[in-house]
Design a protein around this motif. Structure first.
Motif, PDB file in Angstrom:
ATOM      1  N   MET A 139       0.810  -1.190   0.000  1.00  0.00           N
ATOM      2  CA  MET A 139       0.000   0.000   0.000  1.00  0.00           C
ATOM      3  C   MET A 139       0.865   1.272   0.000  1.00  0.00           C
ATOM      4  N   TYR A 140       1.942   1.218   0.763  1.00  0.00           N
ATOM      5  CA  TYR A 140       2.833   2.392   0.805  1.00  0.00           C
ATOM      6  C   TYR A 140       3.300   2.750  -0.600  1.00  0.00           C
ATOM      7  N   GLU A 141       3.724   1.736  -1.356  1.00  0.00           N
ATOM      8  CA  GLU A 141       4.238   1.985  -2.702  1.00  0.00           C
ATOM      9  C   GLU A 141       3.175   2.607  -3.600  1.00  0.00           C
ATOM     10  N   LEU A 142       1.931   2.186  -3.438  1.00  0.00           N
ATOM     11  CA  LEU A 142       0.843   2.746  -4.237  1.00  0.00           C
ATOM     12  C   LEU A 142       0.687   4.243  -3.952  1.00  0.00           C
ATOM     13  N   PHE A 143       0.707   4.615  -2.688  1.00  0.00           N
ATOM     14  CA  PHE A 143       0.586   6.035  -2.350  1.00  0.00           C
ATOM     15  C   PHE A 143       1.822   6.811  -2.775  1.00  0.00           C
ATOM     16  N   GLU A 144       2.983   6.203  -2.665  1.00  0.00           N
ATOM     17  CA  GLU A 144       4.203   6.852  -3.130  1.00  0.00           C
ATOM     18  C   GLU A 144       4.116   7.118  -4.636  1.00  0.00           C
ATOM     19  N   GLU A 145       3.604   6.136  -5.390  1.00  0.00           N
ATOM     20  CA  GLU A 145       3.432   6.310  -6.832  1.00  0.00           C
ATOM     21  C   GLU A 145       2.427   7.412  -7.141  1.00  0.00           C
ATOM     22  N   ARG A 146       1.341   7.452  -6.380  1.00  0.00           N
ATOM     23  CA  ARG A 146       0.322   8.480  -6.612  1.00  0.00           C
ATOM     24  C   ARG A 146       0.863   9.876  -6.310  1.00  0.00           C
ATOM     25  N   ILE A 147       1.738   9.982  -5.334  1.00  0.00           N
ATOM     26  CA  ILE A 147       2.373  11.272  -5.054  1.00  0.00           C
ATOM     27  C   ILE A 147       3.307  11.626  -6.210  1.00  0.00           C
ATOM     28  N   ALA A 148       4.096  10.652  -6.660  1.00  0.00           N
ATOM     29  CA  ALA A 148       5.063  10.886  -7.737  1.00  0.00           C
ATOM     30  C   ALA A 148       4.382  11.251  -9.056  1.00  0.00           C
ATOM     31  N   ASP A 149       3.229  10.627  -9.347  1.00  0.00           N
ATOM     32  CA  ASP A 149       2.583  10.888 -10.640  1.00  0.00           C
ATOM     33  C   ASP A 149       1.651  12.096 -10.617  1.00  0.00           C
ATOM     34  N   GLY A 150       1.557  12.767  -9.464  1.00  0.00           N
ATOM     35  CA  GLY A 150       0.760  13.973  -9.390  1.00  0.00           C
ATOM     36  C   GLY A 150      -0.684  13.775  -8.982  1.00  0.00           C
ATOM     37  N   THR A 151      -1.087  12.533  -8.728  1.00  0.00           N
ATOM     38  CA  THR A 151      -2.436  12.296  -8.231  1.00  0.00           C
ATOM     39  C   THR A 151      -2.636  13.051  -6.925  1.00  0.00           C
ATOM     40  N   TYR A 152      -1.601  13.014  -6.083  1.00  0.00           N
ATOM     41  CA  TYR A 152      -1.571  13.778  -4.831  1.00  0.00           C
ATOM     42  C   TYR A 152      -0.343  14.678  -4.876  1.00  0.00           C
ATOM     43  N   PRO A 153      -0.460  15.872  -5.431  1.00  0.00           N
ATOM     44  CA  PRO A 153       0.702  16.776  -5.523  1.00  0.00           C
ATOM     45  C   PRO A 153       1.043  17.383  -4.157  1.00  0.00           C
ATOM     46  N   PRO A 154       2.247  17.922  -4.009  1.00  0.00           N
ATOM     47  CA  PRO A 154       2.612  18.590  -2.756  1.00  0.00           C
ATOM     48  C   PRO A 154       1.560  19.630  -2.370  1.00  0.00           C
ATOM     49  N   GLY A 155       1.193  19.614  -1.099  1.00  0.00           N
ATOM     50  CA  GLY A 155       0.174  20.522  -0.585  1.00  0.00           C
ATOM     51  C   GLY A 155      -1.222  19.940  -0.569  1.00  0.00           C
ATOM     52  N   SER A 156      -1.422  18.810  -1.257  1.00  0.00           N
ATOM     53  CA  SER A 156      -2.755  18.219  -1.298  1.00  0.00           C
ATOM     54  C   SER A 156      -3.001  17.340  -0.080  1.00  0.00           C
ATOM     55  N   LYS A 157      -4.257  17.220   0.270  1.00  0.00           N
ATOM     56  CA  LYS A 157      -4.654  16.408   1.413  1.00  0.00           C
ATOM     57  C   LYS A 157      -4.796  14.960   0.975  1.00  0.00           C
ATOM     58  N   LEU A 158      -4.196  14.059   1.756  1.00  0.00           N
ATOM     59  CA  LEU A 158      -4.330  12.630   1.501  1.00  0.00           C
ATOM     60  C   LEU A 158      -5.647  12.131   2.081  1.00  0.00           C
ATOM     61  N   PRO A 159      -6.172  11.029   1.560  1.00  0.00           N
ATOM     62  CA  PRO A 159      -7.390  10.469   2.143  1.00  0.00           C
ATOM     63  C   PRO A 159      -7.141  10.075   3.599  1.00  0.00           C
ATOM     64  N   GLY A 160      -8.173  10.151   4.399  1.00  0.00           N
ATOM     65  CA  GLY A 160      -8.079   9.730   5.792  1.00  0.00           C
ATOM     66  C   GLY A 160      -8.113   8.212   5.917  1.00  0.00           C
ATOM     67  N   VAL A 161      -7.905   7.751   7.127  1.00  0.00           N
ATOM     68  CA  VAL A 161      -7.865   6.311   7.397  1.00  0.00           C
ATOM     69  C   VAL A 161      -9.131   5.625   6.898  1.00  0.00           C
ATOM     70  N   MET A 162     -10.293   6.158   7.242  1.00  0.00           N
ATOM     71  CA  MET A 162     -11.541   5.497   6.860  1.00  0.00           C
ATOM     72  C   MET A 162     -11.759   5.511   5.346  1.00  0.00           C
ATOM     73  N   ALA A 163     -11.322   6.554   4.675  1.00  0.00           N
ATOM     74  CA  ALA A 163     -11.439   6.602   3.212  1.00  0.00           C
ATOM     75  C   ALA A 163     -10.532   5.558   2.574  1.00  0.00           C
ATOM     76  N   ILE A 164      -9.339   5.370   3.128  1.00  0.00           N
ATOM     77  CA  ILE A 164      -8.415   4.348   2.614  1.00  0.00           C
ATOM     78  C   ILE A 164      -8.998   2.961   2.845  1.00  0.00           C
ATOM     79  N   VAL A 165      -9.558   2.742   4.039  1.00  0.00           N
ATOM     80  CA  VAL A 165     -10.187   1.462   4.361  1.00  0.00           C
ATOM     81  C   VAL A 165     -11.301   1.161   3.359  1.00  0.00           C
ATOM     82  N   ALA A 166     -12.157   2.152   3.102  1.00  0.00           N
ATOM     83  CA  ALA A 166     -13.282   1.956   2.184  1.00  0.00           C
ATOM     84  C   ALA A 166     -12.820   1.704   0.755  1.00  0.00           C
TER      85      ALA A 166
END
Length: 70
Positions: free
Chosen positions: A1-28
């Protein structure tokens, strides 16, 4: 899972300054345990990729360095 989020940060899905999903959103979204979702966010913070703002959420702080070895 860590690698998936790292990739999403790298590809701009979650750019610097953006809010990451919370625990419950990740669970869902991924159907994983809350503890696993918390660990993903903890690892992103430990790697310096994200910072938690208590009561607000976790935000991307920087792009991953290329060539990371884990």
């Amino acid at each position: 899972m860590y690698e998936l989020f790292e990739e999403r940060i790298a590809d701009g899905t979650y750019p610097p300054g953006s809010k990451l999903p919370g625990v419950m959103a990740i669970v869902a979204e991924f159907g994983i345990a809350q503890m696993t979702a918390r660990r993903v966010l903890t690892e992103l913070r430990a790697a310096g990729l994200a910072q938690m703002q208590p009561g607000i959420g976790t935000y991307v702080t920087q792009l991953p360095k290329s060539g990371r070895s884990t």
